[in-house]
Design a protein around this motif. Structure first.
Motif, PDB file in Angstrom:
ATOM      1  N   GLU A   1     -64.179  -9.996  -5.475  1.00  0.00           N
ATOM      2  CA  GLU A   1     -63.771  -9.367  -4.220  1.00  0.00           C
ATOM      3  C   GLU A   1     -64.164 -10.249  -3.034  1.00  0.00           C
ATOM      4  OE1 GLU A   1     -65.760  -5.712  -2.025  1.00  0.00           O
ATOM      5  OE2 GLU A   1     -64.693  -5.061  -3.831  1.00  0.00           O
TER       6      GLU A   1
ATOM      7  N   ARG B   1     -69.734  -6.587   1.389  1.00  0.00           N
ATOM      8  CA  ARG B   1     -68.542  -5.802   1.073  1.00  0.00           C
ATOM      9  C   ARG B   1     -68.493  -4.473   1.812  1.00  0.00           C
ATOM     10  NH1 ARG B   1     -71.527  -3.493  -3.411  1.00  0.00           N
ATOM     11  NH2 ARG B   1     -70.225  -1.876  -4.270  1.00  0.00           N
TER      12      ARG B   1
ATOM     13  N   ASP C   1     -67.530   2.262  -0.030  1.00  0.00           N
ATOM     14  CA  ASP C   1     -67.085   1.881  -1.370  1.00  0.00           C
ATOM     15  C   ASP C   1     -67.396   3.063  -2.281  1.00  0.00           C
ATOM     16  OD1 ASP C   1     -66.521   0.859  -3.823  1.00  0.00           O
ATOM     17  OD2 ASP C   1     -68.027  -0.720  -3.774  1.00  0.00           O
TER      18      ASP C   1
ATOM     19  N   ARG D   1     -67.843   2.540  -6.869  1.00  0.00           N
ATOM     20  CA  ARG D   1     -68.908   1.809  -7.550  1.00  0.00           C
ATOM     21  C   ARG D   1     -69.400   2.567  -8.772  1.00  0.00           C
ATOM     22  NH1 ARG D   1     -73.543   1.394  -5.107  1.00  0.00           N
ATOM     23  NH2 ARG D   1     -73.272   3.346  -4.066  1.00  0.00           N
TER      24      ARG D   1
END
Length: 145
Positions: free
Chosen positions: A78, A107, A141, A144
């Motif tokens: 990523e 990220r 995110d 995960r």
């Protein structure tokens, strides 16, 4: 779904973290207690405790190891993709100068902060935790492990 930020970004799997592991811990404590209190069967309870410990250890380590190794690889990919999209060049040299915790922390940033915090990570060697704390607008995110 709740907005994700530094204080709530950790994820738990309830059956594993709050049922299976606590049950093994209770059995471990019970086995140790019985090993000291039941003299006639002490060896049996010691063996029981050792087996429960090994199961507990394996349950924690194997689950974490496989999931984290895969997640780490995906986070690196990523990062490479995002770096290429933002800068139009390969990230090999930059990636080699960063620690994994820095890459993982980046990220959670949107593109404008990504550039700024990447620069700081490269030139000031700020840690992944410091990168996370520096994020002004958290990019969640929810996928995960």
């Amino acid at each position: 779904m709740e907005t994700q930020n530094y204080s709530n970004h950790k994820k738990f799997y309830a059956p594993h973290h709050f049922v299976y592991l606590p049950a093994l811990m209770v059995l471990q404590i019970f086995g140790i207690y019985k090993a000291f209190s039941d003299d006639s069967n002490a060896l049996t309870w010691i063996l029981f405790s050792v087996v429960i410990f090994l199961i507990l250890y394996l349950a924690i380590m194997v689950r974490q190891h496989y999931a984290l190794e895969l997640q780490d690889r995906m986070v690196r990919l990523e990062f490479k993709q995002r770096y290429f999209e933002l800068f139009g060049q390969r990230s090999d040299e930059v990636e080699s100068r960063l620690k994994f915790d820095q890459i993982a922390a980046l990220r959670f940033t949107y593109d404008d902060e990504f550039k700024e915090l990447l620069y700081r990570a490269l030139h000031e060697s700020i840690s992944g935790n410091d990168i996370k704390k520096s994020i002004k607008k958290w990019r969640p995110d929810h996928h995960r492990v």
